[in-house]
Design an enzyme around this catalytic site. Structure first.
Site, PDB file in Angstrom:
ATOM      1  N   HIS A  17       0.815  -1.208   0.000  1.00 41.52           N
ATOM      2  CA  HIS A  17       0.000   0.000   0.000  1.00 41.52           C
ATOM      3  C   HIS A  17       0.854   1.265   0.000  1.00 41.52           C
ATOM      4  CE1 HIS A  17      -3.404   2.406   2.161  1.00 41.52           C
ATOM      5  NE2 HIS A  17      -3.681   2.319   0.871  1.00 41.52           N
ATOM      6  N   GLU A  44       0.845  -0.344  -4.706  1.00 39.30           N
ATOM      7  CA  GLU A  44      -0.309   0.520  -4.951  1.00 39.30           C
ATOM      8  C   GLU A  44       0.119   1.957  -4.732  1.00 39.30           C
ATOM      9  OE1 GLU A  44      -3.906   2.821  -3.456  1.00 39.30           O
ATOM     10  OE2 GLU A  44      -1.959   2.413  -2.520  1.00 39.30           O
ATOM     11  N   ASP A  46      -1.406   6.379  -5.342  1.00 42.23           N
ATOM     12  CA  ASP A  46      -2.507   7.292  -5.649  1.00 42.23           C
ATOM     13  C   ASP A  46      -2.023   8.349  -6.631  1.00 42.23           C
ATOM     14  OD1 ASP A  46      -4.469   6.355  -3.489  1.00 42.23           O
ATOM     15  OD2 ASP A  46      -2.685   6.826  -2.311  1.00 42.23           O
ATOM     16  N   HIS A  59      -2.151  11.099  -1.932  1.00 39.49           N
ATOM     17  CA  HIS A  59      -3.439  10.525  -1.553  1.00 39.49           C
ATOM     18  C   HIS A  59      -4.487  11.592  -1.282  1.00 39.49           C
ATOM     19  CE1 HIS A  59      -6.471   9.061   1.313  1.00 39.49           C
ATOM     20  NE2 HIS A  59      -6.392   7.934   0.618  1.00 39.49           N
ATOM     21  N   GLU A 119      -4.228   3.852  -8.189  1.00 42.03           N
ATOM     22  CA  GLU A 119      -5.550   4.367  -7.843  1.00 42.03           C
ATOM     23  C   GLU A 119      -5.681   5.779  -8.399  1.00 42.03           C
ATOM     24  OE1 GLU A 119      -8.500   5.744  -4.248  1.00 42.03           O
ATOM     25  OE2 GLU A 119      -6.834   4.398  -3.738  1.00 42.03           O
TER      26      GLU A 119
END
Length: 249
Positions: A17, A44, A46, A59, A119
């Site tokens: 993450h 992952e 953002d 994020h 994301e």
């Protein structure tokens, strides 16, 4: 209903993450490098847009929590964002760590054979524009790659724009609740996966997703009991902060 035979899934089960979870400043290259040192091979992150159209990693909608800046991140040009300190908030050892562009993260992943879950995290009001920009850039950067990045988002408008821009890139719908029509929406968006808050999965929901020909992924799984439950359910991947707890092998 019998589950469809699913196509080959090119991604690892374990996904780190925001790079290395909480061990390094999230969404920075330092976090990716530390995650890699722990043996992780999929990350992952953002992605959002600067005011002048550069795709960068962050994020939050605002800058205060993870940088020394203030205000809306998407309202600032990249030249200003690039000067911010995105590391000191976690400790002196990380002082001066910059916000990375998606292009710099792509170079790191491609040169090392790592996979990426991007994301799409738009500034409010820029859902379609961000989906378009992220997909266009990812399609160019990963052109010809054996395993392109997985594009995910909580925002259907961002996924729809990504699908229109680069339909060949795999997409996943992120969900924090099983709202009415969630599975049909994932199918309409041409998704290959549904990525749920991990407690939402049970045998029934996994079966529904599999019957639709999609994959079942989870976030953010930081406890062994939760990971073991998802493995028993036969899900396809977990996103975790605990790169120091789980063994990605």
């Amino acid at each position: 209903m019998n589950a469809r035979k699913l196509p080959a899934w090119p991604y690892p089960f374990w996904i780190a993450h925001r790079g290395a979870g909480r061990l390094a400043p999230e969404n920075t290259l330092a976090a990716f490098r530390l995650g890699a040192q722990h043996g992780w091979r999929m990350f992952e992150c953002d992605a959002k847009l600067s005011s002048d159209g550069v795709v960068f990693l962050l994020h939050d909608a605002t800058l205060e929590r993870t940088t020394d800046g203030a205000g809306s991140a998407g309202a600032r040009p990249w030249g200003e964002l690039a000067q911010l300190d995105a590391g000191s908030w976690l400790g002196r050892a990380w002082a001066g760590e910059p916000i990375p562009t998606l292009a710099s993260v792509a170079r790191f992943c491609l040169r090392n054979g790592y996979h990426l879950d991007i994301e799409i995290k738009p500034t409010p009001g820029l859902e379609a524009a961000t989906g378009h920009a992220v997909a266009a850039l990812a399609a160019r950067l990963w052109q010809g790659a054996a395993a392109p990045p997985l594009l995910t988002s909580f925002q259907p408008a961002a996924l729809a724009a990504a699908a229109q821009t680069a339909p060949q890139l795999p997409r996943g719908l992120l969900l924090d609740a099983l709202r009415d029509g969630w599975l049909e929406q994932a199918r309409q968006l041409g998704c290959v996966a549904v990525v749920c808050q991990h407690a939402l999965w049970d045998a029934g929901t996994v079966g529904q997703v599999r019957a639709a020909g999609l994959r079942a992924l989870s976030y953010t799984v930081n406890d062994e009991w939760a990971a073991e439950r998802l493995i028993r359910l036969g899900t396809d991947g977990v996103v975790t902060d605990r790169v120091d707890l789980f063994s990605p092998a």
